[in-house]
Design an enzyme around this catalytic site. Structure first.
Site, PDB file in Angstrom:
ATOM      1  N   LYS A  46       0.829  -1.212   0.000  1.00  0.00           N
ATOM      2  CA  LYS A  46       0.000   0.000   0.000  1.00  0.00           C
ATOM      3  C   LYS A  46       0.866   1.267   0.000  1.00  0.00           C
ATOM      4  O   LYS A  46       2.081   1.182   0.124  1.00  0.00           O
ATOM      5  CB  LYS A  46      -0.946  -0.018   1.206  1.00  0.00           C
ATOM      6  CG  LYS A  46      -1.858  -1.255   1.231  1.00  0.00           C
ATOM      7  CD  LYS A  46      -2.926  -1.245   0.139  1.00  0.00           C
ATOM      8  CE  LYS A  46      -3.448  -2.615  -0.209  1.00  0.00           C
ATOM      9  NZ  LYS A  46      -4.590  -3.117   0.452  1.00  0.00           N
TER      10      LYS A  46
HETATM   11  C1  LIG Z   1      -5.637  -4.138   0.762  1.00  0.00           C
HETATM   12  C2  LIG Z   1      -7.083  -3.879   0.776  1.00  0.00           C
HETATM   13  C3  LIG Z   1      -7.885  -4.242   1.863  1.00  0.00           C
HETATM   14  C4  LIG Z   1      -7.391  -5.081   3.005  1.00  0.00           C
HETATM   15  O1  LIG Z   1      -6.340  -4.519   3.693  1.00  0.00           O
HETATM   16  P1  LIG Z   1      -5.527  -5.420   4.755  1.00  0.00           P
HETATM   17  O2  LIG Z   1      -4.783  -4.394   5.543  1.00  0.00           O
HETATM   18  O3  LIG Z   1      -4.611  -6.297   3.944  1.00  0.00           O
HETATM   19  O4  LIG Z   1      -6.493  -6.181   5.551  1.00  0.00           O
HETATM   20  C5  LIG Z   1      -9.223  -3.867   1.855  1.00  0.00           C
HETATM   21  N1  LIG Z   1      -9.747  -3.201   0.820  1.00  0.00           N
HETATM   22  C6  LIG Z   1      -9.037  -2.865  -0.267  1.00  0.00           C
HETATM   23  C7  LIG Z   1      -9.688  -2.103  -1.383  1.00  0.00           C
HETATM   24  C8  LIG Z   1      -7.681  -3.206  -0.334  1.00  0.00           C
HETATM   25  O5  LIG Z   1      -6.952  -2.880  -1.416  1.00  0.00           O
END
Ligand SMILES: *Cc1c(COP(=O)(O)O)cnc(C)c1O
Length: 391
Positions: free
Chosen positions: A189
């Site tokens: 991210k």
């Molecule tokens: C990565 C992601 C999540 C989940 O995030 P985590 O921290 O891995 O649980 C939820 N929604 C979207 C759109 C994502 O890209």
């Protein structure tokens, strides 16, 4: 080491992160202490919001958000199908049913307020919106819809830390517009703690519930007891262990410092991609006219129908370029097909069209202009060589 010449995503970590983590280890206090508190305070200040709660990941944040806004069995929650499955999974944890809403179209892959309105029933309780790739949804329309039908809004901001929405009322940060905003600090991210997440809200009542439910439903925390603030505790709600630890919080503090520059670099690279790819008639570029304010988490392109996506991905992989698909739509997964019934009429024609044609190209702050050129040239060669098979 990364086996790709140009990976899909990459992290930026420096001596600052190593020093921050080392300091935590030397301190001897490893979970929910001063660093977590500092990370929460800094994140809240960054967004200009009252409350921020660090949690284990964004999926836990979305789950907790659904729980504290009161979702329960029998409720329906509107959400996109063109998202990571965690968005819909989090709705299921509360007992509620996801009702999938179509996107605006190939130019804008975000949830369509018109289709959301069409799918409201007497059981609809909330909207779970996703700012796809960091481009803010049409929040003015969605907020209006929520007001009319008394719906809660949960913003899945996994792609959008620092994104700015241009509301008719002025600029607003993604995550501060609905009732609760949820963020992800997973490794790929815009800012990362390895695994990690955050809930933010301006609502004092929701904040109090989040604080309790995050840590077993207990009224006091280990840290408070350690500081001598209290000797015992009560359990006042169904709780979870969704806590973040001090090591990750320390990483988060440093990563937050890098976020604005990282997002700006992602924007530069996005504009460079658009410049080099927009003339290729076999491609469509979503969000081409997007106003400033996106966090550019990923760079999606849509291939014209005659292009075989698998062949293009293979050609790129052979050149050392990693690509991906965002996303295989949630309603097509086996588990969701069973859940919704094989004959469920999805009415998601625009989602199906975009999902079948979407290809995500490498994008991360450390991507060099040379690497970007390798990607665009490899695509251009593939498309102009006529090597690809028409399908
Ligand atoms: C990565 C992601 C999540 C989940 O995030 P985590 O921290 O891995 O649980 C939820 N929604 C979207 C759109 C994502 O890209």
């Amino acid at each position: 080491m990364n086996p790709w010449k140009v990976p899909l995503a990459d992290v930026t970590l420096g001596p600052e992160e190593i020093a921050a983590v080392t300091e935590v280890l030397q301190s001897g206090w490893l979970s929910m202490g001063p660093r977590t508190q500092e990370f929460e305070e800094r994140f809240a200040t960054f967004l200009g919001i009252k409350h921020a709660f660090a949690v284990a990941n964004c999926t836990a944040a979305l789950h907790l958000a659904g729980e504290v806004v009161g979702l329960q069995t029998g409720d329906e929650v509107l959400c996109p199908a063109l998202t990571f499955v965690a968005t819909a999974n989090a709705i299921l944890y509360t007992g509620a049913q996801p009702v999938f809403v179509d996107i605006n179209g190939p130019h804008d892959l975000n949830i369509s307020p018109g289709d959301a309105a069409a799918k409201i029933t007497p059981r609809t309780r909330a909207l779970m919106v996703v700012h796809y790739a960091g481009y803010p949804c049409d929040m003015d329309s969605l907020v209006e819809l929520a007001k009319q039908h008394n719906l809660k809004i949960i913003e899945d901001c996994a792609h959008a830390p620092g994104a700015v929405y241009q509301s008719a009322a002025g600029p607003q940060k993604a995550g501060t517009i609905g009732n609760i905003g949820c963020f992800s600090f997973f490794s790929n991210k815009n800012m990362t703690t390895g695994e990690g997440g955050m809930l933010v809200t301006n609502d004092d009542e929701l904040a109090a519930k989040i604080k309790v439910a995050r840590s077993h439903g207990m009224t006091t925390l280990t840290w408070d007891r350690h500081k001598g603030h209290s000797f015992s505790y009560d359990v006042i709600a169904r709780g979870y262990n969704f806590r973040l630890d001090e090591i990750r919080a320390a990483l988060g503090i440093v990563q937050l410092e890098r976020l604005v520059a990282g997002n700006a670099r992602r924007r530069e690279l996005t504009l460079a991609y658009q410049e080099k790819l927009r003339e290729l008639e076999q491609l469509e570029l979503p969000f081409l006219r997007a106003p400033v304010g996106s966090t550019h988490h990923i760079f999606p392109v849509l291939l014209n129908k005659e292009i075989n996506r698998f062949e293009l991905m293979t050609a790129l992989a052979q050149a050392g370029i990693q690509t991906s698909i965002h996303y295989p739509p949630v309603h097509r997964f086996t588990h969701y097909r069973h859940l919704l019934g094989e004959n469920f009429d999805h009415r998601l024609p625009l989602t199906e069209d975009a999902a079948a044609r979407e290809l995500t190209l490498p994008l991360y702050p450390a991507l060099s202009s040379t690497q970007l050129e390798i990607v665009t040239e490899t695509i251009r060669n593939f498309l102009t060589s006529g090597r690809f098979h028409r399908i």
